[in-house]
Scaffold this motif. Structure first.
Motif, mmCIF file in Angstrom:
data_model
loop_
_atom_site.group_PDB
_atom_site.id
_atom_site.type_symbol
_atom_site.label_atom_id
_atom_site.label_comp_id
_atom_site.label_asym_id
_atom_site.label_seq_id
_atom_site.Cartn_x
_atom_site.Cartn_y
_atom_site.Cartn_z
ATOM 1 N N GLY A 22 -2.939 -0.854 1.400
ATOM 2 C CA GLY A 22 -3.149 -2.263 1.096
ATOM 3 C C GLY A 22 -3.158 -2.681 -0.357
ATOM 4 O O GLY A 22 -2.339 -3.515 -0.775
ATOM 5 N N PRO A 23 -4.054 -2.136 -1.196
ATOM 6 C CA PRO A 23 -4.137 -2.626 -2.578
ATOM 7 C C PRO A 23 -2.924 -2.313 -3.435
ATOM 8 O O PRO A 23 -2.783 -2.876 -4.522
ATOM 9 N N MET A 24 -2.044 -1.441 -2.968
ATOM 10 C CA MET A 24 -0.874 -1.051 -3.751
ATOM 11 C C MET A 24 0.430 -1.667 -3.249
ATOM 12 O O MET A 24 1.469 -1.538 -3.900
ATOM 13 N N LEU A 25 0.387 -2.348 -2.124
ATOM 14 C CA LEU A 25 1.627 -2.799 -1.491
ATOM 15 C C LEU A 25 2.453 -3.716 -2.388
ATOM 16 O O LEU A 25 3.682 -3.604 -2.438
ATOM 17 N N PRO A 62 12.984 0.788 -2.691
ATOM 18 C CA PRO A 62 13.438 0.341 -1.376
ATOM 19 C C PRO A 62 12.747 1.140 -0.271
ATOM 20 O O PRO A 62 12.705 2.371 -0.324
ATOM 21 N N THR A 63 12.199 0.429 0.707
ATOM 22 C CA THR A 63 11.339 1.054 1.714
ATOM 23 C C THR A 63 11.840 0.771 3.120
ATOM 24 O O THR A 63 12.089 -0.386 3.482
ATOM 25 N N ARG A 93 5.922 -8.043 5.576
ATOM 26 C CA ARG A 93 5.785 -9.377 4.986
ATOM 27 C C ARG A 93 5.073 -9.336 3.640
ATOM 28 O O ARG A 93 5.226 -10.258 2.826
ATOM 29 N N LEU A 94 4.317 -8.274 3.372
ATOM 30 C CA LEU A 94 3.562 -8.170 2.123
ATOM 31 C C LEU A 94 4.358 -7.508 1.001
ATOM 32 O O LEU A 94 4.095 -7.749 -0.174
ATOM 33 N N LEU A 95 5.317 -6.668 1.370
ATOM 34 C CA LEU A 95 6.115 -5.976 0.362
ATOM 35 C C LEU A 95 7.069 -6.952 -0.313
ATOM 36 O O LEU A 95 7.640 -7.826 0.331
#
Length: 223
Positions: free
Chosen positions: A149-152, A158-159, A179-181
């Motif tokens: 979470g805190p690093m997203l 590319p993931t 949606r967070l990346l």
């Protein structure tokens, strides 16, 4: 078509305060290296990770599969299950491995990708965020990437998320992470697969998808 014949070399690597065991595959003329981060309760000898590593080797991609926990830590985790969810610890070990690779005369010139499964996928994204200049691609298989979470929002590599259609909870969590990346990313859903990709053909599909992603972003070859 180039044939990539490769054996497996097992070695002990000394990192900051610990010694970890690794299986290394180095195909001839490899220009990239995929570092594996195993998932909950798994380890270096995981048949699934070994299968994927062999599939990557067949495509000219080197790999390192580490036991991210020491033997004593693994015994503790087998009893309590607590360390497999210590994402900060797993990510630190993975970052130490990335730094060790960078200093190795044979491996240091190779472009690096990370392959994470289950909680190991969260560690992979955490490490990618911490080493953006070194990590060029990330693949998650059935990953609990939400635990990063805190690093997203800091991930640049590319993931690719690979999730089984029957792994309902993890699939929804991966959709939330997608949606967070802010990096380039893609969610691949493998029909009929559950969390461990034990159904016939599903692990082969996941390995092929991972190989496509790594070839594209580590070898600069269109797939």
């Amino acid at each position: 078509m180039t044939e990539h014949r490769v054996g497996v070399r097992t070695q002990t690597v000394k990192l900051a305060g610990v010694e970890l065991i690794a299986d290394v595959r180095e195909p001839a003329n490899a220009c990239a290296l995929v570092i594996f981060a195993h998932g909950s309760g798994s380890g270096r000898l995981s048949a699934r990770n070994q299968y994927v590593a062999d599939a990557l080797a067949a495509r000219g991609l080197g790999s390192i599969i580490f036991d991210l926990l020491t033997e004593a830590e693994q015994r503790l985790d087998n009893e309590t299950g607590e360390l497999r969810f210590d994402i900060a610890l797993l990510a630190k070990r993975l970052i130490d491995v990335i730094d060790w690779v960078a200093s190795d005369p044979q491996l240091g010139t190779l472009r690096i990708g990370l392959f994470g499964a289950s909680t190991g996928a969260a560690a992979a994204l955490w490490a990618a965020a911490q080493r953006p200049e070194r990590v060029a691609a990330v693949v998650s298989r059935g990953g609990r990437t939400d635990l990063a979470g805190p690093m997203l929002d800091r991930v640049q590599a590319p993931t690719l998320h690979i999730v089984g259609s029957c792994d309902v909870l993890v699939l929804e969590l991966n959709r939330q992470v997608d949606r967070l990346l802010s990096c380039e990313r893609y969610l691949e859903v493998v029909p009929g697969a559950t969390h461990l990709f034990e159904e016939p053909g599903t692990l082969a599909k996941a390995a092929a998808l991972a190989g496509d992603w790594f070839v594209k972003y580590l070898q600069h070859i269109s797939v």
